[in-house]
Enzyme design. Sequence first.
Site, PDB file in Angstrom:
ATOM      1  N   LYS A   1       0.834  -1.212   0.000  1.00 19.00           N
ATOM      2  CA  LYS A   1       0.000   0.000   0.000  1.00 19.00           C
ATOM      3  C   LYS A   1       0.867   1.260   0.000  1.00 19.00           C
ATOM      4  CE  LYS A   1      -4.284  -2.003   1.439  1.00 19.00           C
ATOM      5  NZ  LYS A   1      -5.281  -2.273   2.467  1.00 19.00           N
TER       6      LYS A   1
ATOM      7  N   ARG B   1      -2.734 -10.136   5.013  1.00 21.02           N
ATOM      8  CA  ARG B   1      -3.258 -10.283   3.640  1.00 21.02           C
ATOM      9  C   ARG B   1      -2.204  -9.710   2.701  1.00 21.02           C
ATOM     10  NH1 ARG B   1      -5.815  -7.132   0.046  1.00 21.02           N
ATOM     11  NH2 ARG B   1      -7.405  -8.090  -1.260  1.00 21.02           N
TER      12      ARG B   1
HETATM   13  N1  PMM Z   1      -7.267  -4.074   1.088  1.00 21.10           N
HETATM   14  C1  PMM Z   1      -7.633  -4.145  -0.203  1.00 21.10           C
HETATM   15  C2  PMM Z   1      -8.655  -5.032  -0.608  1.00 21.10           C
HETATM   16  N2  PMM Z   1      -9.268  -5.846   0.285  1.00 21.10           N
HETATM   17  N3  PMM Z   1      -9.499  -6.615   2.484  1.00 21.10           N
HETATM   18  C3  PMM Z   1      -9.140  -6.559   3.773  1.00 21.10           C
HETATM   19  N4  PMM Z   1      -9.752  -7.372   4.665  1.00 21.10           N
HETATM   20  N5  PMM Z   1      -8.169  -5.720   4.225  1.00 21.10           N
HETATM   21  C4  PMM Z   1      -7.523  -4.873   3.385  1.00 21.10           C
HETATM   22  O1  PMM Z   1      -6.656  -4.107   3.854  1.00 21.10           O
HETATM   23  C5  PMM Z   1      -7.876  -4.884   2.000  1.00 21.10           C
HETATM   24  C6  PMM Z   1      -8.897  -5.791   1.582  1.00 21.10           C
HETATM   25  C7  PMM Z   1      -6.961  -3.283  -1.210  1.00 21.10           C
HETATM   26  O2  PMM Z   1      -5.763  -3.866  -1.621  1.00 21.10           O
HETATM   27  P1  PMM Z   1      -5.604  -4.761  -2.967  1.00 21.10           P
HETATM   28  O3  PMM Z   1      -6.056  -3.905  -4.132  1.00 21.10           O
HETATM   29  O4  PMM Z   1      -4.159  -5.086  -3.036  1.00 21.10           O
HETATM   30  O5  PMM Z   1      -6.449  -5.993  -2.893  1.00 21.10           O
END
Ligand code: PMM
Length: 280
Positions: free
Chosen positions: A204, A242
């Site tokens: 991020k 994650r």
């Molecule tokens: N961040 C993204 C998408 N889904 N879900 C959870 N539980 N926590 C997060 O911090 C989160 C998420 C955005 O990141 P990405 O585009 O790399 O999926």
Amino acid sequence: MGILNVTPDSFSDGGLHADTAHAVEHGFALAADGADIVDVGGESTRPGARPVPEREELARVLPVVRELAAGGVRVSIDTMHASVAQAAVNAGASMVNDVSGGLADPRMADIVADTGMPYVVMHWRAPSHLMQRHADYQDVVQDVPGELCRRIQELSGRGVREEQIVLDPGLGFAKRPEHDWALLAHLSALTALGLPVLVGASRKSFLTTLHDTPSPAPATERDAATTAVSALAAAAGAWGIRVHNVPANRDAVRVAAAWRAGRTGAGWPGAAKEHLAQGR
Ligand code: PMM
């Protein structure tokens, strides 16, 4: 938790796994690399992203969920839409990851209560195209757990059991970098609520605040910083992380487990493995 975005426009892996065959292949690779859960998403949530019609989201994620689950992978569905969550569970998903914590779709609580699946409740204030306007806090370290507590209460009232809930601070969602760092540094304010905590820092943009170069590092060059956050978050008691790059972060979690086991003076490697198994 390995990230599998079946989207053309996610900030780090958008477009890489946009067709079913590539996405399924990558999902199996994440599991083989050591992800306990593969999180499949069909709608980008990067700042400014526009909502995707549910039909489109379903078409992106369902074949992928079905094939991975049939192949023995534990799949989580990353969606804000109750109908997508329900269809994904029918296709074999065994966890629902809702970045809105039930706020975006009022029917989500019913689906989660009915299916009984583990449910990630992330801290969220507004849809992606509006969220950065909502990054105002009195004290982010108190406000975020407070708002999550209100979500838990409302969801409990709708029949979701507390044992189903995993909490997530929602790094980067309606947050400025100083908020993200404060939440990470005070992860205990979340773990103290007594529920498992998931941390999503992977690649991020707040991680780029570490660099003193004039232009921020591209997303794929943020893995070393992500790995450091993963080790610290795991050591601070996170239940899960994650991430995009599973091998490096798997090692970070193992380092944290060994570190904790070392602190208690317990035997090696048995105690570290026990820490890992119990998500401590
Ligand atoms: N961040 C993204 C998408 N889904 N879900 C959870 N539980 N926590 C997060 O911090 C989160 C998420 C955005 O990141 P990405 O585009 O790399 O999926």
